[in-house]
Write a protein that holds these residues in place. Structure first.
Motif, PDB file in Angstrom:
ATOM      1  N   UNK A 135     -24.933 -21.275  86.679  1.00 15.14           N
ATOM      2  CA  UNK A 135     -23.813 -20.945  87.563  1.00 15.14           C
ATOM      3  C   UNK A 135     -22.643 -20.379  86.752  1.00 15.14           C
ATOM      4  N   UNK A 136     -22.379 -21.006  85.613  1.00 13.12           N
ATOM      5  CA  UNK A 136     -21.277 -20.519  84.777  1.00 13.12           C
ATOM      6  C   UNK A 136     -21.551 -19.093  84.308  1.00 13.12           C
ATOM      7  N   UNK A 183     -20.178 -31.197  86.666  1.00 11.70           N
ATOM      8  CA  UNK A 183     -20.584 -30.849  85.303  1.00 11.70           C
ATOM      9  C   UNK A 183     -19.785 -29.639  84.805  1.00 11.70           C
ATOM     10  N   UNK A 184     -19.574 -28.684  85.708  1.00 11.64           N
ATOM     11  CA  UNK A 184     -18.799 -27.493  85.329  1.00 11.64           C
ATOM     12  C   UNK A 184     -17.366 -27.900  84.975  1.00 11.64           C
ATOM     13  N   UNK A 185     -16.815 -28.817  85.734  1.00  9.61           N
ATOM     14  CA  UNK A 185     -15.456 -29.292  85.442  1.00  9.61           C
ATOM     15  C   UNK A 185     -15.425 -30.061  84.122  1.00  9.61           C
ATOM     16  N   UNK A 186     -16.463 -30.868  83.897  1.00 10.59           N
ATOM     17  CA  UNK A 186     -16.507 -31.633  82.639  1.00 10.59           C
ATOM     18  C   UNK A 186     -16.448 -30.702  81.444  1.00 10.59           C
ATOM     19  N   UNK A 187     -16.989 -29.515  81.646  1.00 12.14           N
ATOM     20  CA  UNK A 187     -16.988 -28.567  80.530  1.00 12.14           C
ATOM     21  C   UNK A 187     -15.678 -27.791  80.445  1.00 12.14           C
ATOM     22  N   UNK A 188     -14.751 -28.159  81.323  1.00 10.46           N
ATOM     23  CA  UNK A 188     -13.421 -27.581  81.212  1.00 10.46           C
ATOM     24  C   UNK A 188     -13.198 -26.322  82.021  1.00 10.46           C
ATOM     25  N   UNK A 189     -14.133 -25.970  82.898  1.00  8.18           N
ATOM     26  CA  UNK A 189     -13.934 -24.784  83.731  1.00  8.18           C
ATOM     27  C   UNK A 189     -13.233 -25.150  85.030  1.00  8.18           C
ATOM     28  N   UNK A 224     -15.681 -16.231 100.354  1.00  7.27           N
ATOM     29  CA  UNK A 224     -15.271 -17.266  99.403  1.00  7.27           C
ATOM     30  C   UNK A 224     -15.741 -16.989  97.980  1.00  7.27           C
ATOM     31  N   UNK A 225     -16.629 -16.031  97.821  1.00  6.34           N
ATOM     32  CA  UNK A 225     -17.165 -15.781  96.490  1.00  6.34           C
ATOM     33  C   UNK A 225     -18.039 -16.915  95.988  1.00  6.34           C
ATOM     34  N   UNK A 226     -18.911 -17.413  96.849  1.00  3.17           N
ATOM     35  CA  UNK A 226     -19.731 -18.576  96.515  1.00  3.17           C
ATOM     36  C   UNK A 226     -20.793 -18.223  95.465  1.00  3.17           C
ATOM     37  N   UNK A 227     -20.853 -18.989  94.405  1.00  2.00           N
ATOM     38  CA  UNK A 227     -21.833 -18.753  93.342  1.00  2.00           C
ATOM     39  C   UNK A 227     -22.987 -19.747  93.426  1.00  2.00           C
ATOM     40  N   UNK A 228     -22.733 -20.901  94.015  1.00  3.67           N
ATOM     41  CA  UNK A 228     -23.792 -21.915  94.094  1.00  3.67           C
ATOM     42  C   UNK A 228     -23.734 -22.618  95.438  1.00  3.67           C
ATOM     43  N   UNK A 229     -24.803 -22.517  96.190  1.00  4.59           N
ATOM     44  CA  UNK A 229     -24.887 -23.247  97.455  1.00  4.59           C
ATOM     45  C   UNK A 229     -26.347 -23.527  97.775  1.00  4.59           C
TER      46      UNK A 229
END
Length: 567
Positions: A39-40, A81-87, A266-271
RNA sequence: GGGCCGCUAGCUCAACGGUAGAGCAGCAGACUUUUAAUCUGCGGGUUCAGGGUUCGAGCCCCUGGCGGCCCA
């Protein structure tokens, strides 16, 4: 698994440099992490400056069951997980509360049938509800459960979006591209007239208005002018009208058009979506072909997730009543445990949530895993799932200070029938080296075990202490049996503790056989002990087995014990 | 009829294309705690089958089988 892997994981530097040392970096090899990688990378390719958008969608048309929780948990875990990586990452939760009310569920006043066809936010809540409408009534318990689960999200009400005109540009766009959309849909249409996405002889229109007179969607669009955006519709109620679509607010796009529109908006990347969305002609497949040419943009990364069952039940359907919801699950298990169930299995793997006796084993497994994590002896995948279950990027979820085994707590609740003084007395003696001073130390797990016993444990498996002595059985006893009961009764008061009663109940058969207290157990003694225990169980609870005797005796109380054993 | 997913130890599941591992069950030993007890240890595999790619395949490709499900 080798310790090297674990060490590597723990010593990996925090990406944002500010995570506290107690936050163990989660393994990089579980399914959540792999989706986060993907996703990133995809988000970076599309637009590196935008926050990463993960999305879920729920329809508050009725109780939101445990299967639907996967719709939220899957993006939540990845977003976390994405937030944990600081994004910077947003988890959108689209409430499909502008959908039509399809049918009156069992148990609801049949007069609600008059609301069929209205938006869910225009239907009155079920009788007795404190909520303003149908949609809010069913959203509320789900929102509460998500809060307890530590799921952070941005709610989006489709009613609010449509009625505010937020989607007007996209609606006009869809209408002007209606032939292109129809061509996509036609590829998968096999029968005439059965498609609920608006195909009619007069032409295809992806927009359906709610009638301005009756509020229902029994409408048929009969004409549209691309220049003026004037739209003509007829309603089943007899009303007919021409509206200017550019200013119209009471209507929505057909689902298969609505979904890709939102991906683009919304620019959804993951759903992710349920398995029912993976067939040819399904919303996800069709949406993927519509989004580019019609709205511009690309479909999200959209894994399918398998159904979640309840042990003993096949699959869940919200259309049937009595289906467990996340709130039901949270009443019998702590939030980290429920999170663990969703984190430990890949989305495409079906699993079941135990509401039966299996929950005890599940809790044992969880405690064993927690112990391994504490000593860094868990495998990478297990440690990852544990980490995702117990904390989010924001922090740790509440835990039970003294995690007494669930089966023990359930047994205590069962025997004490909810008497907290008795429960505390038993709990305090469980581990004399580290006595528990207050039941609060065993909460919230104790409360979950209590709810499980009260709501899930079948009545025939409950322990019910006899009120009156079994006089028939007492009268039939032989001399040795009477003597054993007398010895027990005589020792109750001076041995009134868990260890004391343990020694006593094992000691009575020894004394009866003339053996010393510290004798090694012989087969003969074992048999005598077993028989003695069975006798006590019959006299106390009317069955040949039950909770451990010392626990049971403590719970029953000395006076009642003496009464039941006829001494 | 079309499609999706799965198939790894008895069971539930792990394993970036690089020596197939856990939990439970089982077995053995220990134990003065029975009710699905506890502790220690051990064994356990043609990764559904066949073919292909590769230095190397549980993993990638093809064909088939079985199971679950969706659409029709």
């Amino acid at each position: 698994m080798s310790a090297a892997v674990i060490d590597e994981r723990i010593s990996a530097p925090a990406p944002d440099g500010k995570a506290d040392a107690s936050v163990v970096q989660v393994s990089e090899s579980d399914w959540v992490s792999r989706f986060a990688d993907e996703v990133i990378a995809e988000a970076r390719r599309r637009d590196p400056d935008r926050p990463i958008v993960c999305a879920s969608g729920l329809s508050p048309s009725g109780p939101i069951h445990l299967g639907n929780l996967r719709e939220v948990m899957t993006p939540h875990l990845v977003a976390d997980e994405i937030r944990r990586r600081g994004h910077d990452c947003v988890h959108l939760l689209s409430w499909d509360d502008f959908d039509r009310f399809r049918k009156v569920p069992a148990g609801i006043d049949p007069s609600w049938a008059e609301h069929i066809g209205k938006p869910l936010t225009s239907v009155p809540a079920p009788a007795g509800s404190e909520h303003p409408n149908w949609a809010e009534h069913f959203k509320a318990p789900m929102a509460a459960a998500l809060a307890e689960l530590g799921v952070e999200y941005r709610p989006v009400s489709q009613t609010q979006m449509y009625t505010s005109g937020a989607y007007t540009r996209q609606v006009l766009r869809a209408m002007s591209e209606r032939e292109r959309i129809d061509a996509v849909l036609r590829r998968y249409r096999t029968k005439e007239g059965v498609d609920d996405d608006g195909s009619v002889a007069a032409g295809y229109y992806p927009y359906r208005p709610y009638c301005s007179q009756c509020e229902r969607d029994l409408t048929t669009v009969t004409g549209y002018d691309d220049e003026t955006t004037e739209l003509v519709y007829e309603c089943g109620c007899g009303h007919s009208e021409t509206v200017v679509l550019a200013e119209h607010r009471q209507g929505k796009l057909a689902w298969k058009v609505d979904w890709p529109m939102r991906w683009a908006y919304e620019g959804v990347v993951f759903e992710p979506s349920g398995v029912d969305h993976t067939s040819p002609g399904s919303s996800f497949v069709v949406g993927g072909q519509i989004i580019g040419p019609v709205f511009g943009g690309e479909p999200p990364i959209g894994p399918m997730y398998a159904f979640v069952g309840i042990s003993g039940m096949a699959k869940m359907s919200s259309s049937r009543g009595g289906v467990p919801t996340p709130a039901d699950a949270l009443s019998i298990m702590e939030a980290p445990l429920l999170r663990w169930l969703y984190a430990r299995r890949r989305p495409n793997q079906a699993f079941t949530i135990a509401f039966d006796l299996q929950i005890q084993r599940l809790y044992d497994e969880w405690d064993a895993l927690s112990a391994k994590v504490d000593t860094s002896t868990a495998t990478a995948a297990d440690a990852a799932a544990h980490g995702r279950a117990t904390r989010t990027a924001r922090g740790a979820l509440p835990t039970t200070a003294r995690p007494v085994p669930y089966r023990t707590l359930a047994s205590i609740v069962d025997v004490t029938a909810g008497d907290e003084d008795q429960a505390l007395r038993i709990v305090r003696d469980l581990d004399p080296s580290r006595p528990i001073g207050s039941l609060d130390e065993t909460r919230p797990r104790l409360d979950r075990a209590r709810a499980w016993v009260l709501t899930q444990l079948p009545a025939e498996q409950r322990t019910r202490v006899r009120d009156e002595p079994d006089t028939g059985l007492l009268a039939s006893l032989g001399d040795d049996e009477r003597e054993s009961l007398r010895l027990l009764a005589a020792g109750l008061d001076e041995n009134w503790s868990l260890p004391g009663l343990t020694t006593l109940v094992y000691g009575v058969p020894k004394r009866l056989l003339g053996l010393p207290e510290d004798v090694k157990p012989t087969p003969e003694l074992r048999a005598a002990q077993r028989a003695f225990f069975a006798l006590l169980y019959h006299l106390l609870v009317g069955r040949d087995t039950g909770p451990r005797l010392p626990t049971l005796l403590l719970a029953i109380g000395a006076d009642q014990v003496r009464k039941l054993i006829g001494t």
